[in-house]
Structures are given as C-alpha cells and as structure tokens.
Scaffold this active site. Sequence first.
Site, PDB file in Angstrom:
ATOM      1  N   HIS A  52       0.878  -1.186   0.000  1.00  0.00           N
ATOM      2  CA  HIS A  52       0.000   0.000   0.000  1.00  0.00           C
ATOM      3  C   HIS A  52       0.907   1.225   0.000  1.00  0.00           C
ATOM      4  O   HIS A  52       1.622   1.451   0.973  1.00  0.00           O
ATOM      5  CB  HIS A  52      -0.866   0.039   1.265  1.00  0.00           C
ATOM      6  CG  HIS A  52      -1.715  -1.170   1.491  1.00  0.00           C
ATOM      7  ND1 HIS A  52      -3.037  -1.232   1.130  1.00  0.00           N
ATOM      8  CD2 HIS A  52      -1.447  -2.384   2.055  1.00  0.00           C
ATOM      9  CE1 HIS A  52      -3.553  -2.404   1.468  1.00  0.00           C
ATOM     10  NE2 HIS A  52      -2.604  -3.133   2.030  1.00  0.00           N
ATOM     11  N   PHE A  53       0.877   2.013  -1.080  1.00  0.00           N
ATOM     12  CA  PHE A  53       1.805   3.146  -1.182  1.00  0.00           C
ATOM     13  C   PHE A  53       1.154   4.528  -0.990  1.00  0.00           C
ATOM     14  O   PHE A  53       1.821   5.537  -1.076  1.00  0.00           O
ATOM     15  CB  PHE A  53       2.574   3.108  -2.505  1.00  0.00           C
ATOM     16  CG  PHE A  53       3.712   2.108  -2.514  1.00  0.00           C
ATOM     17  CD1 PHE A  53       4.241   1.579  -1.348  1.00  0.00           C
ATOM     18  CD2 PHE A  53       4.275   1.696  -3.719  1.00  0.00           C
ATOM     19  CE1 PHE A  53       5.299   0.673  -1.356  1.00  0.00           C
ATOM     20  CE2 PHE A  53       5.344   0.796  -3.746  1.00  0.00           C
ATOM     21  CZ  PHE A  53       5.847   0.284  -2.567  1.00  0.00           C
ATOM     22  N   ARG A  54      -0.163   4.597  -0.789  1.00  0.00           N
ATOM     23  CA  ARG A  54      -0.834   5.821  -0.287  1.00  0.00           C
ATOM     24  C   ARG A  54      -0.974   6.991  -1.257  1.00  0.00           C
ATOM     25  O   ARG A  54      -1.498   8.032  -0.854  1.00  0.00           O
ATOM     26  CB  ARG A  54      -0.133   6.350   0.984  1.00  0.00           C
ATOM     27  CG  ARG A  54       0.200   5.336   2.047  1.00  0.00           C
ATOM     28  CD  ARG A  54      -1.016   4.613   2.518  1.00  0.00           C
ATOM     29  NE  ARG A  54      -0.764   3.788   3.691  1.00  0.00           N
ATOM     30  CZ  ARG A  54      -1.555   2.791   4.059  1.00  0.00           C
ATOM     31  NH1 ARG A  54      -2.646   2.493   3.363  1.00  0.00           N
ATOM     32  NH2 ARG A  54      -1.281   2.084   5.123  1.00  0.00           N
ATOM     33  N   ASN A  57      -6.564   0.925  -2.094  1.00  0.00           N
ATOM     34  CA  ASN A  57      -7.266   1.716  -1.062  1.00  0.00           C
ATOM     35  C   ASN A  57      -6.576   3.054  -0.808  1.00  0.00           C
ATOM     36  O   ASN A  57      -6.237   3.406   0.316  1.00  0.00           O
ATOM     37  CB  ASN A  57      -7.413   0.925   0.241  1.00  0.00           C
ATOM     38  CG  ASN A  57      -6.094   0.443   0.805  1.00  0.00           C
ATOM     39  OD1 ASN A  57      -5.132   0.215   0.057  1.00  0.00           O
ATOM     40  ND2 ASN A  57      -6.022   0.270   2.105  1.00  0.00           N
ATOM     41  N   HIS A  71      -9.267  -9.679   0.803  1.00  0.00           N
ATOM     42  CA  HIS A  71      -9.063  -9.497   2.239  1.00  0.00           C
ATOM     43  C   HIS A  71     -10.301 -10.091   2.905  1.00  0.00           C
ATOM     44  O   HIS A  71     -11.387  -9.513   2.832  1.00  0.00           O
ATOM     45  CB  HIS A  71      -8.921  -8.003   2.549  1.00  0.00           C
ATOM     46  CG  HIS A  71      -8.750  -7.689   4.000  1.00  0.00           C
ATOM     47  ND1 HIS A  71      -7.740  -6.887   4.469  1.00  0.00           N
ATOM     48  CD2 HIS A  71      -9.452  -8.058   5.098  1.00  0.00           C
ATOM     49  CE1 HIS A  71      -7.825  -6.789   5.788  1.00  0.00           C
ATOM     50  NE2 HIS A  71      -8.877  -7.481   6.195  1.00  0.00           N
ATOM     51  N   HIS A  73      -3.075 -12.527   3.047  1.00  0.00           N
ATOM     52  CA  HIS A  73      -2.647 -12.565   4.462  1.00  0.00           C
ATOM     53  C   HIS A  73      -3.487 -13.486   5.353  1.00  0.00           C
ATOM     54  O   HIS A  73      -4.207 -13.036   6.237  1.00  0.00           O
ATOM     55  CB  HIS A  73      -2.564 -11.173   5.074  1.00  0.00           C
ATOM     56  CG  HIS A  73      -3.647 -10.202   4.680  1.00  0.00           C
ATOM     57  ND1 HIS A  73      -4.986 -10.531   4.623  1.00  0.00           N
ATOM     58  CD2 HIS A  73      -3.581  -8.905   4.327  1.00  0.00           C
ATOM     59  CE1 HIS A  73      -5.673  -9.465   4.264  1.00  0.00           C
ATOM     60  NE2 HIS A  73      -4.847  -8.471   4.067  1.00  0.00           N
ATOM     61  N   ASP A 132       2.420  -6.913   2.553  1.00  0.00           N
ATOM     62  CA  ASP A 132       1.323  -6.064   3.037  1.00  0.00           C
ATOM     63  C   ASP A 132       1.873  -4.765   3.634  1.00  0.00           C
ATOM     64  O   ASP A 132       1.397  -4.293   4.661  1.00  0.00           O
ATOM     65  CB  ASP A 132       0.445  -6.808   4.048  1.00  0.00           C
ATOM     66  CG  ASP A 132      -0.879  -6.099   4.296  1.00  0.00           C
ATOM     67  OD1 ASP A 132      -1.190  -5.129   3.567  1.00  0.00           O
ATOM     68  OD2 ASP A 132      -1.603  -6.496   5.221  1.00  0.00           O
ATOM     69  N   HIS A 157       1.962   3.839   8.255  1.00  0.00           N
ATOM     70  CA  HIS A 157       1.266   4.932   8.938  1.00  0.00           C
ATOM     71  C   HIS A 157       2.324   5.659   9.762  1.00  0.00           C
ATOM     72  O   HIS A 157       3.327   5.053  10.144  1.00  0.00           O
ATOM     73  CB  HIS A 157       0.170   4.392   9.873  1.00  0.00           C
ATOM     74  CG  HIS A 157      -0.911   3.638   9.157  1.00  0.00           C
ATOM     75  ND1 HIS A 157      -1.891   4.254   8.414  1.00  0.00           N
ATOM     76  CD2 HIS A 157      -1.156   2.302   9.049  1.00  0.00           C
ATOM     77  CE1 HIS A 157      -2.694   3.341   7.886  1.00  0.00           C
ATOM     78  NE2 HIS A 157      -2.269   2.137   8.253  1.00  0.00           N
TER      79      HIS A 157
END
Length: 445
Positions: A64-66, A96, A181, A235, A306, A310
Amino acid sequence: MTMACDLVIRGGTLVTPDGIGPGDVGARNGRIVAVGDLSRTDGGEIIDATGLHVLPGIIDTQVHFREPGNEHKEDLESGTRAAVMGGVTAVFEMPNTDPPTATPEALADKLDRAGGRAWSDYAFYTGATPENARSLGELEALPGCCGIKIFMGSSTGNLLVPDDASLRRVLENCRRRVAVHAEDEERLRDRERIASAAAHPRAHPEWRDVETAFGATRRLISLAEELHRRVHVLHVTTEEEAAWLADHKDVASVEATPQHLTLEAPECYDRLGAFAQMNPPVREARHRDGLWRAVANGVVDVIGSDHAPHTRDEKSRTYPNTPSGMPGVQTLLPVMLNHVNAGRLSLMRLIDLLCHGPNRLFGIVGKGRLAVGYDADFTLVDLSTSREITDDWIVSRCGWTPFAGMTVTGWPVGTIVRGRPAMREGQLVDGPSGRAMRFHEGAGP
Ligand code: DOR
C-alpha cells in the site's frame, strides 16, 4: 561461450529453475540472454558476485503506497525506493488510496504518477465495489492492472464488498484471479465494543477474532466453488483457515506475510503496542505454527509484505483510534532470509514464494525466473552477513519498522531492474527506472 552482453554478473551462486549452483548470468537490453559459464564474455558492465547468491528479482505482490491522498505516509517514489533498498524489483500496489483505484481514470492517474518516479517495476490492483462490479471485466484487462482486490471487511480506506450478493456479482464479472481481504464485516461491527472497552491493542486479535477471518474465508470459498472462480486469499492468519484452504486449492491460492510468520501475540502488542496492529491481526503462536506448516506443505503460494505505512504520530494515538498496518516492503527479504538461515524453509522454497509463485498466479510477462528470455531482474544477497534491522535504515516515509532491533542473517546487497542497477551495497544507483508490468492475456483464471 562468447556472448554479447551489456551486463554480466559473474562468480555468484545462481538460483535458477534448475537448482542452486555456481554460474554467471548475462543480460542484453534488459533481458537475460545467457546463463552458465560466461568467463570469456567481454564488453559491458561486469558485476562481481563472488560470495553472493544471485536470485531472480523479488516480487512483492501486496503493498500500500498511499498515493494519491495520503502522501504524508508514503508515495510511489518513496515506496518503490524502499522496495529496491530491500532487494525488491517489482510491486503490486493496492487500491485503497484516496480516491481509490476503482475506475479507469484512477488507474490511469496512478500509472501516470508512477512514470519516471518509480524505482522498481509496478502494477496496480483495481478495487471492487458494489457499484463497479459489472465493469470489472473491462477494468481488470486494462494495461498496468495486476488484478481485482476485494475488501470483505473494513480496513484502511473505504473500499468494501460486505455481502454475498455483491461478492457474487464481483466474482461473476472477473476472469482473472481476484485477491481478497477476508474478514467478515458484520462480525467486525458486532464486536467493535471489545476494542473500545479494552483500549489496548492486545484486544485486536480478540475483536477481529478467528471466526471473523475464518467465517469470511468459508463464505468466499463456497462462492468461488459454486462459480468456478479462482480467488487469492490474502494474508491468511489462522491455523483453521490454513487447514481449510488446504482442502480447497482447486479454487484458492494463499498468501502469508512475514509479520504473521514472525511476530506473535500477545508479546508483540506488549512490546510494540499499536505499531503491531494490522488487519487481519497478528495472533498467538499456534496460528503462526499453523502458517509455517502451510508454508512447509505447499499450501501457501506467495509471501507478500502487506506494506501498510502509517506515521508514528498516527500509531501513537489511543487504541482503537490507531490505524492498522505496518511497513514491510524493505524488510520482506531480510526477515525471510533470516528464516531460511534458521532452517524454517529452504532458499529454493523462498524463491518459489517470492518469484515463481507470483509469476504462476498472476501471469506476469517475463518475471519470476532467472532464465534466458526473462527480464534481467536480479536480487543479490549475502547469506552469511548478520545485521541489525534499524529504523534508521528504513527509507519508507513512515521511518519505522516493527522489526527494529532484530538481528538477521542474510541481507540484500544489490537490486537490478531490467539490467539497470538500482541499489548496490545499500546505496541507490542512478535514478528511478521502474516501468509498468505486463500480464499474459487471461492470466490467472
Ligand atoms: O492492516 C492493514 N492495513 N490491513 C489492511 O487491510 C489495509 C492496510 C492499510 O492500507 O493500512
């Protein structure tokens, strides 16, 4: 053998489909053109790999690279920089973000942003929603898309396919393998008060308990079987799911993460607090042991990090107001090499999980094998070096890792993407040269 190459890696121990042994590998124009004894090859760049293992480029199929939306946590440049620092040559990025990757425009925007800024190669998942379910067949076929992602339970972001009717619509409309997921949204909501009442992340695996994950996985598999669709269960965290999935390999492929194979509850929550909080949660030792059995017996197909960064500030709030997820793309390989050195899996099996598995499941063109005709993606590792993982080493924008303080044996010392070195001896080389990956038509079903 004489062979025109623009890059030769000499004197290392190669990990090829034929096994592990001494040899050289030569590349031209970003492709592997020769494997064997290339001692008489001249011209081009020579990399001396004496004492090192030369692996096929490591592929991380879950990060997840945002970007866009939360670049204060990570962006496509910093995330892929962390990847190559950790020996990863290619990543599949999750949808996401804000806005989510759920339309052709959002996918095109991500591809645009990655151009000229990504250090590793990349592809993007498209997120399924009840609204876009009917157009997923077209979305999954777009260039640069590695497949469709479903969140059955809420996690970071707002992508959600909570009910069976919507899930059925998504699976009916996809041809490629759908990544899922699996946590049950209704059960999550019903049990949320457990987390609020405890006000400590130790309660995280109790709130999002075994049945939250296992119940969703059973629902998913039963629909996949009915519809004859293949699903990729991301996962996996419970001993129960590992055993169940072993009986459903006809429709299910399985991912495990280094976190779930390494950390254990409650110790990780006592030591790391919310920095160990992720969805689905890290659980007690019996689950970790169950996952290792599933690695040993072949039920696990791939290991993905994964990577879910944050900031420290966000992680330092009071649970459950803390976001779930931990970074992992840079530590994926060192942590797993340490498990190889500890005898928990063979190097060949690790390469099956990090290279051949992604290739087999997703049909990536030209990646996942150190073999003639494939991309010249290589990860050079020193299996005998011991080093402590530290926060200082982490280049991800979040600047921390749950593995800080762990001394590992086995370390990435070179990352080569399509014949161009991106990292040598812990230093970045040149600039970002990553590209979008291509996929075989119809791959995965
Ligand atoms: O812990 C998690 N964090 N699990 C997810 O499913 C999403 C991820 C994130 O994006 O932060």
